[in-house]
Design a protein around this motif. Sequence first.
Motif, PDB file in Angstrom:
ATOM      1  N   UNK A   1      34.218  42.272  41.088  1.00 60.75           N
ATOM      2  CA  UNK A   1      33.563  43.126  40.087  1.00 60.75           C
ATOM      3  C   UNK A   1      32.725  44.209  40.755  1.00 60.75           C
ATOM      4  N   UNK A   2      32.528  45.307  40.039  1.00 55.80           N
ATOM      5  CA  UNK A   2      31.714  46.443  40.485  1.00 55.80           C
ATOM      6  C   UNK A   2      32.256  47.114  41.747  1.00 55.80           C
ATOM      7  N   UNK A   3      33.515  46.848  42.039  1.00 57.40           N
ATOM      8  CA  UNK A   3      34.133  47.554  43.165  1.00 57.40           C
ATOM      9  C   UNK A   3      34.630  48.928  42.707  1.00 57.40           C
ATOM     10  N   UNK A   4      35.313  48.947  41.552  1.00 58.50           N
ATOM     11  CA  UNK A   4      35.830  50.207  41.000  1.00 58.50           C
ATOM     12  C   UNK A   4      35.596  50.225  39.491  1.00 58.50           C
ATOM     13  N   UNK A   5      34.995  51.301  39.010  1.00 60.25           N
ATOM     14  CA  UNK A   5      34.916  51.566  37.573  1.00 60.25           C
ATOM     15  C   UNK A   5      35.830  52.737  37.249  1.00 60.25           C
ATOM     16  N   UNK A   6      36.317  52.740  36.009  1.00 55.59           N
ATOM     17  CA  UNK A   6      37.209  53.812  35.573  1.00 55.59           C
ATOM     18  C   UNK A   6      36.819  54.230  34.165  1.00 55.59           C
TER      19      UNK A   6
ATOM     20  N   UNK B   1      38.483  45.402  37.930  1.00 51.76           N
ATOM     21  CA  UNK B   1      38.859  44.055  38.356  1.00 51.76           C
ATOM     22  C   UNK B   1      38.827  43.053  37.212  1.00 51.76           C
ATOM     23  N   UNK B   2      37.826  43.133  36.351  1.00 55.71           N
ATOM     24  CA  UNK B   2      37.675  42.119  35.307  1.00 55.71           C
ATOM     25  C   UNK B   2      37.869  42.676  33.900  1.00 55.71           C
ATOM     26  N   UNK B   3      38.228  43.960  33.774  1.00 56.06           N
ATOM     27  CA  UNK B   3      38.492  44.597  32.471  1.00 56.06           C
ATOM     28  C   UNK B   3      37.240  44.642  31.587  1.00 56.06           C
ATOM     29  N   UNK B   4      36.076  44.505  32.165  1.00 56.90           N
ATOM     30  CA  UNK B   4      34.841  44.468  31.388  1.00 56.90           C
ATOM     31  C   UNK B   4      34.478  45.877  30.926  1.00 56.90           C
ATOM     32  N   UNK B   5      34.220  46.058  29.617  1.00 58.19           N
ATOM     33  CA  UNK B   5      33.806  47.355  29.082  1.00 58.19           C
ATOM     34  C   UNK B   5      32.304  47.491  29.329  1.00 58.19           C
ATOM     35  N   UNK B   6      31.947  48.310  30.303  1.00 59.58           N
ATOM     36  CA  UNK B   6      30.542  48.447  30.705  1.00 59.58           C
ATOM     37  C   UNK B   6      29.759  49.245  29.670  1.00 59.58           C
ATOM     38  N   UNK B   7      30.356  50.316  29.148  1.00 56.82           N
ATOM     39  CA  UNK B   7      29.713  51.105  28.098  1.00 56.82           C
ATOM     40  C   UNK B   7      30.767  51.938  27.377  1.00 56.82           C
TER      41      UNK B   7
ATOM     42  N   UNK C   1      41.772  36.695  28.315  1.00 59.07           N
ATOM     43  CA  UNK C   1      42.700  37.608  28.972  1.00 59.07           C
ATOM     44  C   UNK C   1      43.649  36.821  29.861  1.00 59.07           C
ATOM     45  N   UNK C   2      44.933  37.002  29.636  1.00 60.49           N
ATOM     46  CA  UNK C   2      45.926  36.284  30.429  1.00 60.49           C
ATOM     47  C   UNK C   2      45.803  36.645  31.912  1.00 60.49           C
ATOM     48  N   UNK C   3      45.522  37.946  32.214  1.00 60.87           N
ATOM     49  CA  UNK C   3      45.415  38.381  33.605  1.00 60.87           C
ATOM     50  C   UNK C   3      44.195  37.787  34.300  1.00 60.87           C
ATOM     51  N   UNK C   4      43.247  37.240  33.512  1.00 63.20           N
ATOM     52  CA  UNK C   4      42.046  36.616  34.074  1.00 63.20           C
ATOM     53  C   UNK C   4      42.126  35.093  33.982  1.00 63.20           C
ATOM     54  N   UNK C   5      43.355  34.557  33.923  1.00 59.25           N
ATOM     55  CA  UNK C   5      43.559  33.109  33.784  1.00 59.25           C
ATOM     56  C   UNK C   5      42.881  32.571  32.521  1.00 59.25           C
ATOM     57  N   UNK C   6      43.015  33.362  31.444  1.00 62.76           N
ATOM     58  CA  UNK C   6      42.494  32.986  30.122  1.00 62.76           C
ATOM     59  C   UNK C   6      40.975  32.773  30.126  1.00 62.76           C
ATOM     60  N   UNK C   7      40.314  33.597  30.896  1.00 62.32           N
ATOM     61  CA  UNK C   7      38.859  33.654  30.847  1.00 62.32           C
ATOM     62  C   UNK C   7      38.442  34.973  30.214  1.00 62.32           C
ATOM     63  N   UNK C   8      37.160  35.093  29.875  1.00 66.80           N
ATOM     64  CA  UNK C   8      36.655  36.344  29.301  1.00 66.80           C
ATOM     65  C   UNK C   8      36.110  37.222  30.411  1.00 66.80           C
ATOM     66  N   UNK C   9      36.103  38.549  30.220  1.00 68.40           N
ATOM     67  CA  UNK C   9      35.527  39.444  31.230  1.00 68.40           C
ATOM     68  C   UNK C   9      34.073  39.106  31.542  1.00 68.40           C
ATOM     69  N   UNK C  10      33.293  38.755  30.525  1.00 68.26           N
ATOM     70  CA  UNK C  10      31.886  38.460  30.760  1.00 68.26           C
ATOM     71  C   UNK C  10      31.702  37.221  31.620  1.00 68.26           C
ATOM     72  N   UNK C  11      32.568  36.212  31.427  1.00 64.43           N
ATOM     73  CA  UNK C  11      32.447  34.983  32.205  1.00 64.43           C
ATOM     74  C   UNK C  11      32.604  35.257  33.686  1.00 64.43           C
ATOM     75  N   UNK C  12      33.487  36.196  34.042  1.00 63.99           N
ATOM     76  CA  UNK C  12      33.692  36.531  35.452  1.00 63.99           C
ATOM     77  C   UNK C  12      32.628  37.525  35.921  1.00 63.99           C
ATOM     78  N   UNK C  13      32.263  38.454  35.018  1.00 61.69           N
ATOM     79  CA  UNK C  13      31.295  39.477  35.391  1.00 61.69           C
ATOM     80  C   UNK C  13      29.962  38.890  35.816  1.00 61.69           C
ATOM     81  N   UNK C  14      29.507  37.848  35.096  1.00 61.78           N
ATOM     82  CA  UNK C  14      28.208  37.245  35.363  1.00 61.78           C
ATOM     83  C   UNK C  14      28.325  35.927  36.144  1.00 61.78           C
ATOM     84  N   UNK C  15      29.507  35.667  36.701  1.00 67.40           N
ATOM     85  CA  UNK C  15      29.692  34.418  37.453  1.00 67.40           C
ATOM     86  C   UNK C  15      28.814  34.444  38.705  1.00 67.40           C
TER      87      UNK C  15
END
Length: 369
Positions: free
Chosen positions: A216-221, A243-249, A355-369
């Motif tokens: 996370x936080x490696x690349x934003x788009x 990386x985690x598809x998290x919508x930052x804003x 998200x299937x690409x996140x092994x059925x986890x949520x973006x927030x779960x990975x973002x704040x892991x």
Amino acid sequence: MAAKRKRHKPEFKAQVALEAYKGNKTINQLASEHEVAAVQVSRWKRQLLQGVPEVFGRTKPEVDPDALTAPLYQEIGRLKMELDWLKKKSLAMSIDDKRRCIEPDHPEMSVQRQCELIGLNRSSWYYQASPAQESAVNLNLMRLIDKQYTRTPFYGSRKITAWLNAQGYPVNRKRIQRLMRLMGIQAVGPKPGTSLRNKEHKIYPYLLNGVDIVRPNQVWNTDITYCPMPQGFMYLVAIIDWYIRYVVSWELSNTLDADFCIHALNCALERGEPDIFNTDQGCQFTSYDFLAPLQERKIRISMDGKGRALDNIFVERLWRSVKYEWLYTHEFQTVPELFTGLDEYFEFYNTERLHQSLNYKTPQAIHFA
């Protein structure tokens, strides 16, 4: 003999520009309510944004306190009169009921002000049996283009035109090109000189060739998309973590200026900072005001080169999810309704949607892991 060009007072232009800047209505709605061309509303909003720094740079003139109190008491009296008028009306009414509440001969309140107070578009009060068909037809075409483009973002104006013809809409390519430019979309893929960039803006090199995105936080788009509405349309910008598809804003606007993109960027940077920020070469993202916050924080800036069809694939997937899971299944009648609906969806997207690409986890779960 040519018709005499209508001149608008500066006060009127400022009022319309401020309403456009607030973003609570689409440009088409404002143009209809104030009986001006939509392109004029967009131009006045742009002039307002460009002139604000100059206004605040001037020295403050001396003001007579007595000269301020008289208008204040007048304003209080006017607001009391409007409140008394509102008490006699019920806001939980149909449009037809609201039309009947308007008093065109009211001695102190204009029709426009009555419509604002009761929540009725002035154009709806003036509406006759045969409204202008051209704008309605174009809005319908834009909705169809948006749905097909979301399914097939590699379709350009030629294929979109052919698809519409096959659906029973006899339109030519020139018309579709104009509507696609208005929507701010173009086919994903190599194309000769169709990028909506400003040649005076600096273009940064593409930094993601051969780079593995592993945290996370490696690349934003970021990217912009079109949101259809019953009376016009809005533009939506979003910033996501690759990386985690998290919508930052995200942010909404009724025009394609850089201001709402800058606001979304500043909100995102309050929550974190990426190593690399990647954009396309659109004029909103190459403007100095947009890039300045990134440069101040020493964030590396990357810009897609021409023909890089896969650079925005994650954002395109986000737009597909937003539209098919939310926008196309809801009928948002007003801009505040659209804003509230999108806020609800992005909260769901980040915190609950698996998200299937996140092994059925949520973006927030990975973002704040």
